[in-house]
Design a protein around this motif. Structure first.
Motif, short mmCIF file in Angstrom:
data_model
loop_
_atom_site.label_atom_id
_atom_site.label_comp_id
_atom_site.label_asym_id
_atom_site.label_seq_id
_atom_site.Cartn_x
_atom_site.Cartn_y
_atom_site.Cartn_z
N CYS A 173 0.93 -1.15 0.03
CA CYS A 173 0.25 -0.06 0.00
C CYS A 173 0.76 1.23 -0.09
O CYS A 173 1.98 1.13 0.68
CB CYS A 173 -0.92 -0.04 1.12
N HIS A 190 -4.99 9.89 -1.68
CA HIS A 190 -5.31 9.03 -2.77
C HIS A 190 -4.52 7.75 -2.91
O HIS A 190 -4.30 7.21 -3.80
CB HIS A 190 -5.69 9.66 -4.16
N ARG A 192 -3.26 4.08 -2.77
CA ARG A 192 -3.56 3.13 -3.45
C ARG A 192 -3.00 1.73 -2.78
O ARG A 192 -1.96 1.81 -2.22
CB ARG A 192 -3.09 2.97 -4.93
N SER A 220 -6.48 -4.43 -7.90
CA SER A 220 -6.26 -2.73 -7.73
C SER A 220 -7.25 -2.35 -7.04
O SER A 220 -8.64 -2.19 -7.32
CB SER A 220 -6.15 -2.35 -9.39
N SER A 221 -6.90 -1.31 -6.15
CA SER A 221 -7.81 -0.58 -5.37
C SER A 221 -8.86 0.32 -6.08
O SER A 221 -9.69 0.85 -5.84
CB SER A 221 -7.23 0.18 -4.24
N GLU A 222 -8.05 1.12 -7.35
CA GLU A 222 -8.61 2.02 -8.10
C GLU A 222 -9.68 1.30 -8.98
O GLU A 222 -10.92 1.87 -9.33
CB GLU A 222 -7.76 2.42 -8.98
N PRO A 429 -8.00 2.49 1.92
CA PRO A 429 -8.56 2.97 0.69
C PRO A 429 -9.90 2.60 0.29
O PRO A 429 -9.89 1.26 0.19
CB PRO A 429 -7.39 2.63 -0.59
#
Length: 432
Positions: A173, A190, A192, A220-222, A429
């Motif tokens: 992270c 932001h 990630r 992917s956290s996005e 996140p």
């Protein structure tokens, strides 16, 4: 205090430990909004690091505690005296909010090994956990704030839904904040994270043959999704015969192999540039045994690897070596630097077994000799060991070794994770 100006409140609250500060959010709406402001968080972090710089190594060495979060998960929590938690108090970290498998009082130690909970990784204040060692249900959580999020199920193994899920796993992270020169704090709202599943290529015929191309399954956290990525490794890589979780450091994951480390950058989408290997130290006496007798971790801001040439005779001294990975100025070349080579005293196996376990069947107390389990993140001379149930803390410079606790299970079952708590807890996140 309602009549105090914001500037005065900033001076007062920035000197109060985080946990007490959070409790004051419930006093009034003004306090809640004030404590949530980025300016206040930056000031509090800056004050914390200013105090941290004035602490000497001896104080760092004293400030840690053993923290069981389940029957088979032990955290070594490192926290200076000025931190939000007091190791002498009852206020230790707990993951019981994730369920009974993360509660030492409710967890059943007699269940099958595939059913016990695991901590997959730790990175910048966040833990990646799963309730069963061979399961595919992951939770990302902050043990300080008890915030958590559940990830969607990853794709099933290529062997099918009903097959055992054998993967090397990693979690990394981005930091929530960075402290630059003159204690200037930059917040990363932001931040990630990535979760990586590296399938175990347990082909008996070709298991020791280097693979130059393999698959990574990355969350992917996005995007909030898992995807399969085929990556290339120019020098090739041979996996170990035991499943060892990756070590996260500076945005990369370090996987132990039979002869080298695999360094993988999950934030890099270039399949030909995201992966490379680093040979084990050339002076290691038995490099193929490092995954079994060695340990990879982070200390003093650098990757370190330790190894013990172990003897089972308590009257024979064991040779302990520690190397540190040093990068050149351009960060493209690196080399190992020997930082410690010493002899550690042998330990009598019988004295390392808890009395209540002496009558249990032999498989509960398999003896693998002295094993390195964790490095101290700030004190480069301090290392944690285990033999059978006993946990030792040793100073490699003074050659002082003390028994500091006991695990319920031996090396093959007990999981030990060292976590260095940040000055301000990172938010989990959001998954988009």
């Amino acid at each position: 205090m309602e009549n105090l100006s914001d500037d005065l409140l900033m001076e007062i609250w920035s000197r109060v430990p985080y946990k007490m500060t959070v409790r004051c959010k419930s006093v009034s709406k003004r306090f809640s909004a004030f404590i949530s402001r980025p300016e206040f968080m930056s000031r509090s972090i800056s004050h914390y690091h200013t105090l941290l710089q004035h602490m000497n190594q001896e104080q760092h060495h004293k400030e840690w505690c053993l923290n069981f979060v389940s029957k088979r998960n032990l955290l070594i929590v490192f926290l200076p005296k000025l931190h939000l938690l007091n190791p002498q108090s009852q206020n230790q970290l707990s993951l019981s909010f994730l369920g009974r498998k993360f509660d030492p009082k409710l967890d059943d130690e007699r269940k099958k090994s595939a059913l016990y909970s695991r901590i997959v990784g730790y990175s910048n204040g966040l833990l990646l956990c799963k309730k069963t060692s061979r399961g595919r249900v992951y939770h990302v959580t902050n043990p300080m704030t008890r915030e958590w999020t559940k990830l969607p199920l990853p794709p099933p193994p290529l062997t099918g839904h009903n097959q055992r899920d054998c993967v090397f796993e990693g979690f990394v992270c981005e930091p929530f904040y960075q402290v630059e020169a003159n204690n200037v704090v930059t917040l990363n709202s932001h931040n990630r994270f990535r979760v990586v599943r590296f399938p175990w290529l347990n082909d008996r015929v070709f298991s020791h043959t280097p693979k130059f191309e393999f698959e990574m399954v990355v969350f992917s956290s996005e995007t909030g999704q898992w995807c399969r990525k085929t990556v290339s490794c120019p020098k090739g890589f041979v996996q170990t015969d035991i499943l060892i979780h990756a070590v996260a450091h500076r945005g990369r994951l370090y996987f132990m192999g039979r002869m080298d480390l695999l360094v993988y950058d999950p934030f890099n989408n270039d399949a030909h540039q995201c992966c490379h290997t680093i040979d084990y130290p050339i002076h290691s006496p038995y490099p193929r045994d490092l995954p079994f007798t060695g340990h990879v971790g982070v200390s003093c801001g650098n990757i370190r690897i330790a190894n013990i040439s172990c003897s089972f005779d308590p009257h024979v001294l064991n040779t302990m070596t520690v190397w540190e990975l040093e990068y050149q100025d351009d960060s493209s070349c690196c080399c190992w630097h020997l930082v410690h080579k010493t002899f550690i005293p042998g330990q009598d196996r019988r004295s390392c077994i808890r009395p209540e376990f002496e009558t249990r069947r032999e498989c509960e107390t398999v003896d693998l000799g002295m094993q390195v389990r964790a490095f101290h993140p700030h004190h480069g001379d301090v290392v944690f060991f285990q033999r059978s149930h006993s946990i030792f803390c040793g100073n490699l410079r003074t050659n002082q070794f003390d028994t500091v606790g006991y695990g319920i299970h031996g090396f093959q079952v007990l999981q030990i994770i060292s976590i260095d708590l940040p000055g301000w807890p990172a938010p989990v996140p959001s998954i988009t």
